[in-house]
Design an enzyme around this catalytic site. Structure first.
Site, PDB file in Angstrom:
ATOM      1  N   SER A  65       0.792  -1.236   0.000  1.00 38.23           N
ATOM      2  CA  SER A  65       0.000   0.000   0.000  1.00 38.23           C
ATOM      3  C   SER A  65       0.821   1.281   0.000  1.00 38.23           C
ATOM      4  O   SER A  65       0.254   2.374  -0.045  1.00 38.23           O
ATOM      5  CB  SER A  65      -0.965   0.010   1.189  1.00 38.23           C
ATOM      6  OG  SER A  65      -2.103  -0.762   0.901  1.00 38.23           O
ATOM      7  N   LYS A  68      -0.056   3.703  -2.646  1.00 36.54           N
ATOM      8  CA  LYS A  68      -1.060   4.768  -2.538  1.00 36.54           C
ATOM      9  C   LYS A  68      -0.434   6.154  -2.472  1.00 36.54           C
ATOM     10  O   LYS A  68      -1.126   7.158  -2.674  1.00 36.54           O
ATOM     11  CB  LYS A  68      -1.955   4.514  -1.330  1.00 36.54           C
ATOM     12  CG  LYS A  68      -2.855   3.279  -1.488  1.00 36.54           C
ATOM     13  CD  LYS A  68      -3.793   3.110  -0.301  1.00 36.54           C
ATOM     14  CE  LYS A  68      -4.749   1.940  -0.497  1.00 36.54           C
ATOM     15  NZ  LYS A  68      -4.142   0.631  -0.202  1.00 36.54           N
ATOM     16  N   SER A 129      -6.111   3.527   4.532  1.00 37.96           N
ATOM     17  CA  SER A 129      -5.613   2.715   3.426  1.00 37.96           C
ATOM     18  C   SER A 129      -6.749   1.955   2.731  1.00 37.96           C
ATOM     19  O   SER A 129      -6.578   0.821   2.277  1.00 37.96           O
ATOM     20  CB  SER A 129      -4.542   1.724   3.901  1.00 37.96           C
ATOM     21  OG  SER A 129      -3.723   1.309   2.837  1.00 37.96           O
ATOM     22  N   LYS A 255       3.152   6.540   4.897  1.00 34.17           N
ATOM     23  CA  LYS A 255       2.288   5.455   4.408  1.00 34.17           C
ATOM     24  C   LYS A 255       2.842   4.083   4.783  1.00 34.17           C
ATOM     25  O   LYS A 255       4.014   3.790   4.559  1.00 34.17           O
ATOM     26  CB  LYS A 255       2.123   5.536   2.887  1.00 34.17           C
ATOM     27  CG  LYS A 255       1.004   4.646   2.374  1.00 34.17           C
ATOM     28  CD  LYS A 255      -0.352   5.165   2.791  1.00 34.17           C
ATOM     29  CE  LYS A 255      -1.457   4.140   2.621  1.00 34.17           C
ATOM     30  NZ  LYS A 255      -1.426   3.070   3.646  1.00 34.17           N
TER      31      LYS A 255
END
Length: 449
Positions: A65, A68, A129, A255
């Site tokens: 992730s 992202k 997320s 993140k």
């Protein structure tokens, strides 16, 4: 007897020196790199992009992730370019809704019968997320996730991220997308980047859209309070200062990521006393064990190392002249000299407690100079005429994650210089001719003697 005593004294001195060398380290504290358990890791200073630590940082690995961050970059870019507005309300496809209902993944529930603001979807993606929300944002900007992937890979090329591969907007393994993976990708495809590239992506989003941190540092938020689909979103970044176990002073982004393929990953950034660092760990472990907290314990090692050992020094403030390059020669202009100043502060990293050995380098912008490095008029106030960079000889040269290996700061014209008219240029040309003749004659006369 005297010789024997002297030998014994020398032996004692030698033993003392050997013992001292064992007690006192040969290298400074800053050279004692932390032992980071991860398949790959990197630590950079966020102002210059200078690398302070790296481990296998060029290996292309799964990023989960952390993908992202690229989705965030493109959405923030679209907001700035007014292609999207935070208040825009958009529907979601069956694909995005299907993924959003899978609670084995991180998600907020989305319905095809509802409309959602770009802000709601963005916050769900950045804080929680949320994977369905990421897909919905991709579709809102590009029409489909397949088209959005093209934007992701194009932006990766523009940002010089190297061997980047984006196959979806979420970072999920394509095998988890219920057979609905984007057109043009394979069912077993993965998003791939190197740790160095991930740090560069983080660097660019922090510099280009610093507001990213306003959402990234939010520890908790309610998705659609009082409405259908209301969800409490706890930030997956447990290093935010308000979290008890892994909370870290000054940390405000950026993140997390996890899949079976990528392992536990994290891009963390923290600022203290005006200095910011970015740390990336990929497939982190702690004492050989892979678990959620490992990405935070290993990130802490990197950030502690940075804050304990380094500081940022300003060697030239914004809007000031550069030493030895306060003004530059101009040709074909109404003025023969141009005053120049730095567009941004020139900073350099140095080890704490050590006298820095800083050197400045000035490079002309080849687009505005002739073969003799003279500025060619016309030139506008604020136009970039060169670049200045600082280097500290006290640091191990591990290079830079961005800017093609240097911390270049633009140097700009402090005023506008218009091009001189043909008559002035002609008079100058004649004057230069006679000056040249006189100089040659003077040199010849001097040679006679």
């Amino acid at each position: 007897m005297k010789k024997k005593l002297i030998k014994q004294l020398f032996a004692l001195v030698a033993v003392f020196l050997m013992a001292s060398s064992l007690i006192t380290p040969h290298a400074s504290a800053a050279s004692q790199f932390p032992n980071v358990e991860a398949d790959a890791a990197i630590l950079i200073e966020a102002d210059t992009g200078q690398i302070l630590y790296e481990k296998n940082s060029g290996a292309v690995l799964g990023i989960a992730s952390m993908t992202k961050m690229m989705t965030e970059y493109l959405i923030l870019e679209a907001i700035h370019e007014k292609k999207l507005s935070w208040d825009d309300r958009v529907g979601v496809s069956k694909y995005a809704a299907d993924i959003s209902q899978d609670y084995s993944l991180s998600n907020v529930p989305l319905l095809t019968t509802e409309k959602y603001t770009i802000k709601e979807l963005y916050e769900a993606m950045a804080i929680y997320s949320a994977n369905g929300a990421s897909i919905a944002l991709a579709e809102a900007l590009a029409g489909s996730e397949a088209e959005f992937i093209k934007l992701m890979n194009k932006k990766a090329e523009e940002l010089n991220l190297g061997e980047a591969k984006f196959v979806n907007s979420t970072g999920l393994s394509n095998s988890l997308l219920k057979g609905q993976h984007p057109k043009g990708t394979k069912a077993d495809d993965e998003n791939l980047l190197s740790a160095r590239a991930v740090s560069a992506l983080a660097f660019h989003i922090l510099h280009d859209y610093p507001e990213v941190l306003e959402t990234a540092k939010t520890p908790e938020k309610i998705f659609r309070p009082g409405q259908q689909g209301e969800t409490t979103m706890d930030n997956w970044n447990k290093m935010l200062p308000s979290f008890p176990t892994y909370g870290y002073e000054g940390l405000d982004g950026l993140k997390t990521g996890h899949t079976d393929f990528a392992g536990y990953c994290f891009t963390g950034t923290a600022e203290r006393d005006g200095v910011r660092y970015i740390a990336v760990v990929m497939n982190a472990k702690n004492n050989g064990k892979s678990f959620e907290g490992a990405r935070f314990t290993e990130t802490k090692k990197l950030l502690d190392y940075a804050f304990d050992n380094y500081e940022l020094k300003q060697v030239a403030p914004e809007g000031k002249a550069v030493k030895k390059h306060e003004s530059l020669p101009v040709v074909k202009g109404k003025n023969k000299e141009l005053k120049v100043v730095t567009k941004e502060p020139v900073n350099v990293l140095t080890k704490k407690g050590e006298e820095s050995k800083i050197s400045l380098q000035f490079d002309f912008n080849p687009k505005v100079v002739d073969e003799k490095d003279r500025i060619v008029a016309p030139i506008k106030e604020g136009q970039v005429v060169g670049y200045v960079s600082a280097k500290n000889k006290n640091l191990d040269d591990l290079g830079y994650a961005v800017n093609n290996g240097t911390n270049k700061v633009p140097v700009v014209a402090d005023t506008t210089i218009e091009k001189a008219n043909w008559f002035v240029l002609a008079i100058r040309s004649i004057g230069d001719f006679f000056v040249g003749v006189w100089s040659d004659a003077a040199a010849n006369i001097k040679n006679w003697f």
